[in-house]
Design a protein around this motif. Structure first.
Motif, mmCIF file in Angstrom:
data_model
loop_
_atom_site.group_PDB
_atom_site.id
_atom_site.type_symbol
_atom_site.label_atom_id
_atom_site.label_comp_id
_atom_site.label_asym_id
_atom_site.label_seq_id
_atom_site.Cartn_x
_atom_site.Cartn_y
_atom_site.Cartn_z
ATOM 1 N N SER A 29 51.051 36.691 48.073
ATOM 2 C CA SER A 29 50.844 37.438 47.424
ATOM 3 C C SER A 29 50.374 37.379 46.151
ATOM 4 C CB SER A 29 51.151 38.827 47.748
ATOM 5 O OG SER A 29 52.329 39.007 47.031
ATOM 6 N N ARG A 30 50.756 36.303 45.822
ATOM 7 C CA ARG A 30 51.220 35.577 43.983
ATOM 8 C C ARG A 30 48.706 34.902 44.486
ATOM 9 N NH1 ARG A 30 56.693 33.269 42.945
ATOM 10 N NH2 ARG A 30 54.518 31.203 42.795
ATOM 11 N N GLN A 31 48.819 34.787 42.579
ATOM 12 C CA GLN A 31 47.656 33.298 42.015
ATOM 13 C C GLN A 31 47.846 33.299 40.674
ATOM 14 O OE1 GLN A 31 44.176 36.763 42.394
ATOM 15 N NE2 GLN A 31 43.674 35.860 44.689
ATOM 16 N N THR A 32 47.433 31.978 40.970
ATOM 17 C CA THR A 32 47.407 31.458 40.101
ATOM 18 C C THR A 32 46.368 30.970 39.197
ATOM 19 O OG1 THR A 32 48.749 29.685 39.024
ATOM 20 C CG2 THR A 32 47.908 29.408 41.545
ATOM 21 N N PRO A 33 45.624 31.128 38.266
ATOM 22 C CA PRO A 33 44.742 30.275 37.776
ATOM 23 C C PRO A 33 44.607 28.923 38.505
ATOM 24 C CG PRO A 33 45.835 31.488 36.188
ATOM 25 C CD PRO A 33 46.663 31.178 37.104
ATOM 26 N N ASP A 34 42.856 29.442 39.069
ATOM 27 C CA ASP A 34 42.755 27.504 38.777
ATOM 28 C C ASP A 34 41.803 26.605 37.757
ATOM 29 O OD1 ASP A 34 40.804 25.612 40.684
ATOM 30 O OD2 ASP A 34 40.246 26.358 41.752
ATOM 31 N N LEU A 35 42.866 26.035 37.364
ATOM 32 C CA LEU A 35 42.817 25.290 36.343
ATOM 33 C C LEU A 35 41.447 24.330 36.308
ATOM 34 C CD1 LEU A 35 46.283 24.960 34.245
ATOM 35 C CD2 LEU A 35 44.339 26.759 33.633
ATOM 36 N N ALA A 36 41.271 23.797 37.238
ATOM 37 C CA ALA A 36 40.136 22.616 37.888
ATOM 38 C C ALA A 36 39.159 22.971 37.559
ATOM 39 C CB ALA A 36 40.853 21.926 39.160
ATOM 40 N N ALA A 37 39.053 24.883 38.035
ATOM 41 C CA ALA A 37 37.806 25.396 38.064
ATOM 42 C C ALA A 37 37.880 25.995 36.633
ATOM 43 C CB ALA A 37 37.687 26.248 39.439
ATOM 44 N N ILE A 38 38.611 26.405 36.301
ATOM 45 C CA ILE A 38 38.640 27.173 34.609
ATOM 46 C C ILE A 38 37.953 25.892 33.713
ATOM 47 C CG2 ILE A 38 39.819 27.611 32.792
ATOM 48 C CD1 ILE A 38 40.809 29.404 34.740
ATOM 49 N N THR A 39 38.089 24.557 33.770
ATOM 50 C CA THR A 39 38.334 23.445 33.088
ATOM 51 C C THR A 39 36.987 22.712 32.815
ATOM 52 O OG1 THR A 39 40.490 22.293 33.526
ATOM 53 C CG2 THR A 39 39.086 20.985 32.422
#
Length: 159
Positions: A110-120
């Motif tokens: 149920s946890r989520q984390t930012p997709d750093l590759a997509a954000i970058t």
């Protein structure tokens, strides 16, 4: 009876038990050995804004007990994490199913984390520069120190 001792499952169990014993012995030796990085400079972070004032501090005995308990609990947590990682290394490779009296299965997180590759990639596409980052909270560390009994040494340290 002898075939039970030589079955692949028993061999794995014996190897796992030997591995646990070796890991326990290694933990004991690591705790007894002098720290190899003792001469490395420890970098300290500044205190957070909500620390106690000098007149709000608890008794030294209370602080020592808390530090002792923190060190003990942190050591137990490290040992538990190593054991958990070793067990997970085996269990992660198993398909879902029943194994003796244990059911192995997976559930979605149920946890989520930012997709750093997509954000970058988005920042780069829009020409926004580097992705803003912030430092993590500093880690709390405690260590037992020897008290200097020699008054001349104390005055030399204070000077």
């Amino acid at each position: 009876m002898f075939h039970l001792l030589t079955s692949p499952r028993t061999a794995r169990t014996v190897r796992a038990m030997i591995g646990s014993l070796v890991e326990s012995a290694a933990d004991t030796l690591r705790s007894l050995a002098p720290a190899e990085q003792a001469d490395a400079e420890v970098v300290e972070a500044p205190d957070p804004a909500d620390v106690l004032d000098a007149d709000e501090l608890p008794e030294v005995d209370t602080i020592e007990a808390a530090a002792r308990e923190y060190e003990r609990a942190a050591d137990q947590a490290r040992r538990a994490d190593r054991g958990k990682r070793a067990a997970k290394k085996i269990l992660d490779k198993l398909p879902a199913g029943l194994y003796g009296t244990w059911r192995v299965f997976r559930t979605p997180s149920s946890r989520q984390t930012p997709d750093l590759a997509a954000i970058t990639a988005t920042y780069k596409k829009l020409g926004l520069g580097p992705v803003p980052m912030k430092d993590c909270a500093p880690s709390l560390k405690v260590e037992r120190v020897e008290i200097l009994a020699d008054i001349e040494t104390l005055t030399a340290v204070a000077a």
